[in-house]
Design a protein around this motif. Sequence first.
Motif, PDB file in Angstrom:
ATOM      1  N   ALA A 213       0.813  -1.217   0.000  1.00 46.45           N
ATOM      2  CA  ALA A 213       0.000   0.000   0.000  1.00 46.45           C
ATOM      3  C   ALA A 213       0.849   1.271   0.000  1.00 46.45           C
ATOM      4  O   ALA A 213       0.375   2.331   0.407  1.00 46.45           O
ATOM      5  N   THR A 214       2.094   1.151  -0.449  1.00 45.91           N
ATOM      6  CA  THR A 214       2.988   2.317  -0.527  1.00 45.91           C
ATOM      7  C   THR A 214       3.485   2.461  -1.952  1.00 45.91           C
ATOM      8  O   THR A 214       4.207   1.581  -2.454  1.00 45.91           O
ATOM      9  N   ALA A 215       3.092   3.537  -2.605  1.00 43.23           N
ATOM     10  CA  ALA A 215       3.523   3.762  -3.987  1.00 43.23           C
ATOM     11  C   ALA A 215       5.038   3.944  -4.051  1.00 43.23           C
ATOM     12  O   ALA A 215       5.645   4.520  -3.141  1.00 43.23           O
ATOM     13  N   ASN A 216       5.638   3.423  -5.103  1.00 39.78           N
ATOM     14  CA  ASN A 216       7.083   3.574  -5.330  1.00 39.78           C
ATOM     15  C   ASN A 216       7.911   3.041  -4.165  1.00 39.78           C
ATOM     16  O   ASN A 216       8.910   3.640  -3.774  1.00 39.78           O
ATOM     17  N   PHE A 217       7.486   1.904  -3.631  1.00 36.66           N
ATOM     18  CA  PHE A 217       8.156   1.351  -2.452  1.00 36.66           C
ATOM     19  C   PHE A 217       9.623   1.035  -2.711  1.00 36.66           C
ATOM     20  O   PHE A 217      10.442   1.102  -1.799  1.00 36.66           O
ATOM     21  N   THR A 218       9.982   0.692  -3.925  1.00 43.12           N
ATOM     22  CA  THR A 218      11.364   0.328  -4.237  1.00 43.12           C
ATOM     23  C   THR A 218      12.183   1.509  -4.744  1.00 43.12           C
ATOM     24  O   THR A 218      13.267   1.329  -5.271  1.00 43.12           O
ATOM     25  N   LYS A 219      11.673   2.713  -4.559  1.00 42.27           N
ATOM     26  CA  LYS A 219      12.379   3.919  -5.006  1.00 42.27           C
ATOM     27  C   LYS A 219      12.403   4.939  -3.874  1.00 42.27           C
ATOM     28  O   LYS A 219      11.621   4.871  -2.932  1.00 42.27           O
ATOM     29  N   MET A 220      13.305   5.896  -3.963  1.00 42.73           N
ATOM     30  CA  MET A 220      13.323   6.994  -3.007  1.00 42.73           C
ATOM     31  C   MET A 220      12.341   8.075  -3.434  1.00 42.73           C
ATOM     32  O   MET A 220      11.479   8.482  -2.662  1.00 42.73           O
ATOM     33  N   VAL A 221      12.452   8.520  -4.679  1.00 42.17           N
ATOM     34  CA  VAL A 221      11.593   9.593  -5.182  1.00 42.17           C
ATOM     35  C   VAL A 221      10.160   9.077  -5.322  1.00 42.17           C
ATOM     36  O   VAL A 221       9.915   8.001  -5.879  1.00 42.17           O
ATOM     37  N   GLY A 222       9.238   9.836  -4.766  1.00 42.17           N
ATOM     38  CA  GLY A 222       7.834   9.443  -4.844  1.00 42.17           C
ATOM     39  C   GLY A 222       7.420   8.458  -3.777  1.00 42.17           C
ATOM     40  O   GLY A 222       6.275   8.002  -3.760  1.00 42.17           O
ATOM     41  N   ASN A 223       8.331   8.112  -2.875  1.00 41.58           N
ATOM     42  CA  ASN A 223       8.060   7.178  -1.785  1.00 41.58           C
ATOM     43  C   ASN A 223       7.798   7.990  -0.523  1.00 41.58           C
ATOM     44  O   ASN A 223       8.711   8.599   0.037  1.00 41.58           O
ATOM     45  N   SER A 224       6.564   8.022  -0.076  1.00 40.88           N
ATOM     46  CA  SER A 224       6.150   8.928   1.004  1.00 40.88           C
ATOM     47  C   SER A 224       6.765   8.616   2.357  1.00 40.88           C
ATOM     48  O   SER A 224       6.803   9.478   3.237  1.00 40.88           O
ATOM     49  N   ILE A 225       7.249   7.387   2.551  1.00 42.33           N
ATOM     50  CA  ILE A 225       7.808   7.032   3.866  1.00 42.33           C
ATOM     51  C   ILE A 225       9.325   7.129   3.891  1.00 42.33           C
ATOM     52  O   ILE A 225       9.945   6.912   4.941  1.00 42.33           O
ATOM     53  N   CYS A 226       9.931   7.448   2.771  1.00 44.98           N
ATOM     54  CA  CYS A 226      11.389   7.394   2.644  1.00 44.98           C
ATOM     55  C   CYS A 226      11.996   8.799   2.672  1.00 44.98           C
ATOM     56  O   CYS A 226      11.513   9.710   1.987  1.00 44.98           O
ATOM     57  N   LEU A 227      13.060   8.957   3.453  1.00 48.50           N
ATOM     58  CA  LEU A 227      13.779  10.227   3.463  1.00 48.50           C
ATOM     59  C   LEU A 227      14.365  10.507   2.081  1.00 48.50           C
ATOM     60  O   LEU A 227      14.878   9.607   1.415  1.00 48.50           O
ATOM     61  N   GLN A 228      14.273  11.768   1.658  1.00 51.32           N
ATOM     62  CA  GLN A 228      14.817  12.191   0.364  1.00 51.32           C
ATOM     63  C   GLN A 228      16.234  12.701   0.593  1.00 51.32           C
ATOM     64  O   GLN A 228      16.441  13.784   1.138  1.00 51.32           O
ATOM     65  N   ILE A 229      17.213  11.889   0.185  1.00 47.40           N
ATOM     66  CA  ILE A 229      18.622  12.156   0.504  1.00 47.40           C
ATOM     67  C   ILE A 229      19.404  12.406  -0.774  1.00 47.40           C
ATOM     68  O   ILE A 229      19.225  11.708  -1.774  1.00 47.40           O
ATOM     69  N   ASP A 230      20.268  13.388  -0.728  1.00 48.54           N
ATOM     70  CA  ASP A 230      21.120  13.711  -1.873  1.00 48.54           C
ATOM     71  C   ASP A 230      22.355  12.813  -1.831  1.00 48.54           C
ATOM     72  O   ASP A 230      23.445  13.234  -1.453  1.00 48.54           O
ATOM     73  N   TRP A 231      22.158  11.561  -2.227  1.00 41.87           N
ATOM     74  CA  TRP A 231      23.259  10.605  -2.213  1.00 41.87           C
ATOM     75  C   TRP A 231      24.299  10.966  -3.280  1.00 41.87           C
ATOM     76  O   TRP A 231      23.984  11.590  -4.286  1.00 41.87           O
ATOM     77  N   TYR A 232      25.537  10.529  -3.060  1.00 41.34           N
ATOM     78  CA  TYR A 232      26.594  10.765  -4.045  1.00 41.34           C
ATOM     79  C   TYR A 232      26.368   9.891  -5.284  1.00 41.34           C
ATOM     80  O   TYR A 232      25.894   8.761  -5.193  1.00 41.34           O
ATOM     81  N   GLN A 233      26.740  10.412  -6.426  1.00 34.91           N
ATOM     82  CA  GLN A 233      26.767   9.641  -7.667  1.00 34.91           C
ATOM     83  C   GLN A 233      28.233   9.284  -7.937  1.00 34.91           C
ATOM     84  O   GLN A 233      28.990  10.119  -8.420  1.00 34.91           O
ATOM     85  N   ASP A 234      28.650   8.096  -7.574  1.00 38.63           N
ATOM     86  CA  ASP A 234      30.055   7.707  -7.725  1.00 38.63           C
ATOM     87  C   ASP A 234      30.111   6.299  -8.309  1.00 38.63           C
ATOM     88  O   ASP A 234      30.134   5.297  -7.586  1.00 38.63           O
ATOM     89  N   ALA A 235      30.122   6.233  -9.635  1.00 43.67           N
ATOM     90  CA  ALA A 235      30.081   4.942 -10.328  1.00 43.67           C
ATOM     91  C   ALA A 235      31.306   4.095 -10.018  1.00 43.67           C
ATOM     92  O   ALA A 235      31.212   2.862  -9.931  1.00 43.67           O
TER      93      ALA A 235
END
Length: 486
Positions: free
Chosen positions: A254-276
């Motif tokens: 019952a949580t939209a976008n559960f496997t993503k950060m963006v659009g996931n209402s219960i998940c903190l929105q964090i500016d993670w590093y992009q380091d391939a």
Amino acid sequence: MPHRTIHLFRKGLRLHDNPTLLAALKSSEIVYLVYLLDRNFLTSATRMGTKRWHFLLQTLEDLQTNLKKLNSCLWIIQGEYEAVLREHVQKWNITQVTFDDEIEPYYKEMEKTIQVMGKEMGFEVFSLVGHTLYDVRRIVELNGGTPPLTYKRFLQILTVLGDPEMPVQDITAENSQKLSPLPEVGLAESYRVPLPEDLGFSKEYKSSWRGGETNGLQRLEEHLKNQSKNHSLPPVSLQGQLLWREFFYTVASATANFTKMVGNSICLQIDWYQDAEKLHKWKTAQTGFPWIDAIMTQLHQEGWIHHLARHAVACFLTRGDLWISWEEGMQVFEELLLDADYSVNAGNWMWLSASAFFHQYSRIFCPVRFGKRTDPEGQYIRKYLPVLKNFPSQYIYEPWVAPEETQREAGCIIGKDYPFPIVNHKEVSDHNLQLMKQVREEQYKTAQLTRDDVDDPMEMQLKRGRSEETSQKKKLARSSEQGQTD
């Protein structure tokens, strides 16, 4: 009038405790057991590494073997699922299609497609809960239409529901007469379980874990025997682990976008590093921290790692050291783990990155000390990183501090035969701790959504381990004092 039924196997590849299949048998004159091997659907829905494909094919082969004992078979139909299902509904004069309820969005879309097809072609669609202990929709309903976001609240709802339903009877020779008979030899070849080579994969499979209901039930029986001798309590026990699984399934349902950060209402929105580059080194066991690299090596080789090992590498990738998004780690686990699961995988990664559910974010697992506590001699590292096997125990967790002479004697020069650490753990973990503190202050309301006062399983196990370690040290100290007195 009895149905002519196609029962679709998806995740519940078993004859043991299969309520939907049992119901199909009771309502039908004939039941065709079908697995739709739609590779495009599977690979678009989830990441499937070679070992996961092997595990799936082994599970299908085991199911096929068990069905042949009942003079029936599993019909493996390859191709785009909507087209081949439509074809076989017509070919077999099907009046009913059955399958287990699932919560994953891609399976929900499949179910909608089949229901529309049923209205068009004139067959009924029937499903029951078979993959969870409870109907998660009922849990959400009892919580006022939203999922319980804390484990404590989840357990309160379960007290209202009571115990889950007992397992239904297995499919046996007595109740399986309605299963479709074995096909002719030529036809059977067309519907057989494919070999790995048929799908373009190597036939080599090194993992000690073999797929299939038969092996799964044997392992469960062995575990229950051992548990009766060495009893553990929730949430570390099997019962506790099953309830945590149920909790994540409920929230995911019952949580939209559960496997993503963006659009996931219960998940903190964090500016993670992009380091391939650092992500690649983590994934390929080249971080320079032997404990982390040994774990990732085992994951690649066997498709499985202990849950404490999962905690270690997840914390290292995210909030502990590399500050890389939990979604990246979740996708790697999804590809490599034999037991990768939509809800549990995403839930645990949000938990371990302190993006949701877990709030003791100041507890960062040291990639040196954490392993030393459980395996002071480094036998695990010696097994999975043989390049380090000759290092003395005092250096095996941090070989970069070993004198050059020791490195030469071990046959491994750090920086040449094994990499230096890609980060300074003390510096980056201190910095990341401040970043996480700032994120949680700025997003206080989101952080509080999943806040719970129930300790997590891993922490309880670590506390128990530290308590036992402290107790042992005290015993040794008393023995030493007594010896000196004597």
